[in-house]
Write a protein that holds these residues in place. Structure first.
Motif, PDB file in Angstrom:
ATOM      1  N   ALA A  63       1.159  -1.550   0.123  1.00 12.49           N
ATOM      2  CA  ALA A  63      -0.255   0.109   0.115  1.00 12.49           C
ATOM      3  C   ALA A  63       0.984   1.457  -0.154  1.00 12.49           C
ATOM      4  O   ALA A  63       1.812   1.658   0.350  1.00 12.49           O
ATOM      5  N   GLU A  64       0.572   2.161  -0.763  1.00 10.19           N
ATOM      6  CA  GLU A  64       0.867   3.334  -0.626  1.00 10.19           C
ATOM      7  C   GLU A  64       1.546   3.990   0.762  1.00 10.19           C
ATOM      8  O   GLU A  64       2.203   4.534   1.350  1.00 10.19           O
ATOM      9  N   ASP A  65       0.489   4.229   1.836  1.00 11.05           N
ATOM     10  CA  ASP A  65       0.556   3.886   2.759  1.00 11.05           C
ATOM     11  C   ASP A  65       1.215   3.802   3.803  1.00 11.05           C
ATOM     12  O   ASP A  65       1.024   3.960   5.021  1.00 11.05           O
ATOM     13  N   ARG A  92       3.553   3.529  -9.543  1.00 13.54           N
ATOM     14  CA  ARG A  92       2.684   3.840  -7.839  1.00 13.54           C
ATOM     15  C   ARG A  92       1.871   3.316  -8.878  1.00 13.54           C
ATOM     16  O   ARG A  92       1.451   4.040 -10.111  1.00 13.54           O
ATOM     17  N   ASP A 128      -3.062   3.864  -5.592  1.00 10.37           N
ATOM     18  CA  ASP A 128      -2.944   3.009  -3.940  1.00 10.37           C
ATOM     19  C   ASP A 128      -2.072   2.390  -3.404  1.00 10.37           C
ATOM     20  O   ASP A 128      -2.124   2.093  -2.468  1.00 10.37           O
TER      21      ASP A 128
END
Length: 87
Positions: A55-57, A75, A78
């Protein structure tokens, strides 16, 4: 027999999809050992890249992978692809 059978040499990367260290064992180098052992195996097999998607976060994993020389390659929706050249 085996004429069209895939071998390790047909692949240029290994994808590590998920690994998890339980909270009470974090900070002991277990994730780093997992990465280093996996990379050593990949090199023995002649593989050129290691890759993981997350996940990007997921900043904790990003920081861990950056410490091991991984870079964000892509990317999308998300998610990020973290990759490292092994050769």
């Amino acid at each position: 027999m085996g004429k069209n059978k895939p071998t390790t040499n047909n692949y240029v990367f290994v994808l590590s999809s998920t690994f998890y260290v339980v909270p009470e064992h974090r900070g002991m180098g277990i994730a780093s050992q997992f990465i280093e052992t996996g990379e050593a195996w990949m090199r023995v097999k002649g593989l050129q890249k290691a890759r993981t998607y997350t996940a990007e976060d997921n900043e904790k994993l990003h920081r861990l992978m950056f410490r091991h020389g991984y870079e964000i390659e892509l990317r999308k929706n998300d998610m990020v692809s973290l990759v490292k050249e092994l050769i």
